[in-house]
Design an enzyme around this catalytic site. Structure first.
Site, PDB file in Angstrom:
ATOM      1  N   ASP A   1       0.796  -1.238   0.000  1.00 53.26           N
ATOM      2  CA  ASP A   1       0.000   0.000   0.000  1.00 53.26           C
ATOM      3  C   ASP A   1       0.826   1.285   0.000  1.00 53.26           C
ATOM      4  O   ASP A   1       0.270   2.386   0.064  1.00 53.26           O
ATOM      5  CB  ASP A   1      -0.949   0.013   1.212  1.00 53.26           C
TER       6      ASP A   1
ATOM      7  N   ASP B   1      -6.222  -3.897  -6.630  1.00 56.30           N
ATOM      8  CA  ASP B   1      -5.938  -2.599  -6.015  1.00 56.30           C
ATOM      9  C   ASP B   1      -4.465  -2.197  -6.197  1.00 56.30           C
ATOM     10  O   ASP B   1      -4.118  -1.016  -6.227  1.00 56.30           O
ATOM     11  CB  ASP B   1      -6.215  -2.611  -4.499  1.00 56.30           C
TER      12      ASP B   1
HETATM   13  N1  GLY Z   1      -7.136  -1.579  -1.005  1.00 58.76           N
HETATM   14  C1  GLY Z   1      -8.191  -1.688  -0.128  1.00 58.76           C
HETATM   15  C2  GLY Z   1      -9.534  -1.365  -0.643  1.00 58.76           C
HETATM   16  O1  GLY Z   1      -9.790  -0.920  -1.758  1.00 58.76           O
HETATM   17  O2  GLY Z   1     -10.424  -1.591   0.148  1.00 58.76           O
END
Ligand code: GLY
Length: 405
Positions: free
Chosen positions: A124, A184
């Site tokens: 992230d 993501d």
């Molecule tokens: N990457 C986490 C979400 O989109 O919830």
């Protein structure tokens, strides 16, 4: 027979009256789109965000959401994937208004997690650092921000496996997967492209391209919807499982994942000019435009059964609108622009956008964090606000023919 038909028509009319009314109102709002001003909406948004700014400064904490008791969820110690969005919003508001105190807030809040740039335990880092220290460097040109950005990029790159051709997303869930990569993760590639631009080291960009290509091969179905998680075998490098973590089912289309996909590929096109990414982003956008309900705000999962469809996800919708505007910028296609604008008009209505002082000072209502975990259900989410503000700014710049980003 005539009477029966008349009764049926009456019954039908009464039963569907609310639908007629809602779609009529939405049509009226949509027809009114010429009068919609992103600038005015940004002014309204700014009123609310100034209240959040006061509250966050008093708390000395970064806002994330609202809990089931109606209290603001502040980010506590330790890395949280959403921690970059509030200072990121402050940078966006600085771009919108040129007011120094937005810049001061951005710096104040991003300082709280600067040392997370050394954390190699998650993918992230792109969400967290590109939207904060990355923006800080691009806006101010100050070297210290670049140093943090590159440190975070190196941490992210440490998670790349060349056999698989992807950056690993999560270090948890060993009982469910071996080498999980989630859609993501496409969003973290922007920081790699930026790192190459500021250092001249093409390794970052090469890794971003490998990741994007591997993901394009394995994450997408024939209709250009995307799986959430793809699990890889690290010995063979092959995709061995396709599943979900936040969606309704392994074979469903979790709305935010779809939006990350469109955004991720049109962003890759911005940096590479590789038309494979542009075409893929257009196909994904088409799939998602076909899934837009008359309400113009996505359900949390495009395939959730109707009994579960009550939850809308403003976050997925705002991300998608922002991505559509980038597609409009690169293709010049009116349809992307007008769809994004219609969505933003809907999100700006009081059904979704809070009046100043409401909604614990978050801008948007009605998002879903993780339905299967019953986590952050129908709540404001800081990243919904981030992409909403970004989309409004993109729309404003697009309409004024100014620099898009
Ligand atoms: N990457 C986490 C979400 O989109 O919830």
């Amino acid at each position: 027979m005539i009477r029966f038909t008349a009764i049926m028509q009456k019954k039908y009319f009464i039963r569907f009256l609310p639908c007629f009314l809602i779609s009529g109102i939405i049509t009226l709002i949509s027809c009114n789109k010429k009068d919609f001003s992103p600038d005015e909406t940004l002014n309204q948004v700014q009123k609310q965000l100034k209240l959040m700014q006061i509250e966050a400064s008093a708390q000395q904490a970064i806002p994330r959401s609202v809990d089931s008791n109606g209290n603001t969820r502040w980010i506590s110690k330790g890395l949280d994937w959403t921690e970059g969005f509030w200072p990121g919003i402050c940078w966006l508001m600085y771009q919108v208004s040129s007011e120094e105190n937005w810049k001061e807030s951005a710096i104040e809040f991003q300082r709280m997690f600067a040392d997370h740039c050394f954390d190699k335990s998650t993918h992230d880092l792109g969400f967290i650092f590109n939207n904060t220290f990355g923006k800080a460097y691009r806006i101010t040109g100050e070297e210290m921000y670049k140093e943090v950005l590159i440190e975070a990029t190196n941490s992210l790159v440490s998670r790349f496996n060349s056999k698989v051709g992807c950056i690993k997303s999560w270090d948890w869930g060993e009982d469910r997967w071996q080498y999980p990569v989630i859609i993501d993760n496409m969003m973290n590639l922007e920081m790699l492209f930026e790192a190459t631009l500021v250092t001249g080291d093409t390794n970052y960009r090469d890794i971003a391209i490998r990741h994007a290509n591997t993901t394009l091969t394995n994450h997408f179905r024939d209709d250009y919807s995307t799986f959430h998680v793809v699990d890889y075998d690290t010995l063979t490098g092959k995709a061995i499982r396709k599943l979900t973590h936040q969606g309704f089912s392994d074979s469903s289309a979790w709305a935010r994942g779809q939006a990350w996909g469109v955004y991720g590929y049109i962003m890759c096109y911005r940096y590479t000019r590789d038309t494979t990414y542009l075409k893929a982003a257009e196909q994904m956008a088409r799939y998602n435009m076909n899934k837009l309900p008359p309400e113009l705000v996505f359900n949390w999962d495009h395939n959730a059964p109707s009994s579960l469809q009550t939850y809308r996800d403003a976050s997925a919708t705002a991300i998608f609108a922002s991505a559509l505007l980038e597609l409009a910028e690169h293709t010049g296609k009116e349809e992307y622009y007008s769809t994004a604008k219609k969505i933003l008009i809907r999100l700006s209505s009081h059904r979704y956008m809070a009046h100043p002082g409401e909604n614990n000072f978050f801008v948007l209502k009605h998002s879903v964090g993780s339905y299967p975990e019953n986590h952050e259900m129908d709540v404001p989410l800081i990243y919904a606000d981030y992409y909403f503000v970004e989309a409004l700014l993109r729309l404003r710049n697009f309409e004024q023919n100014e620099n898009f980003d």
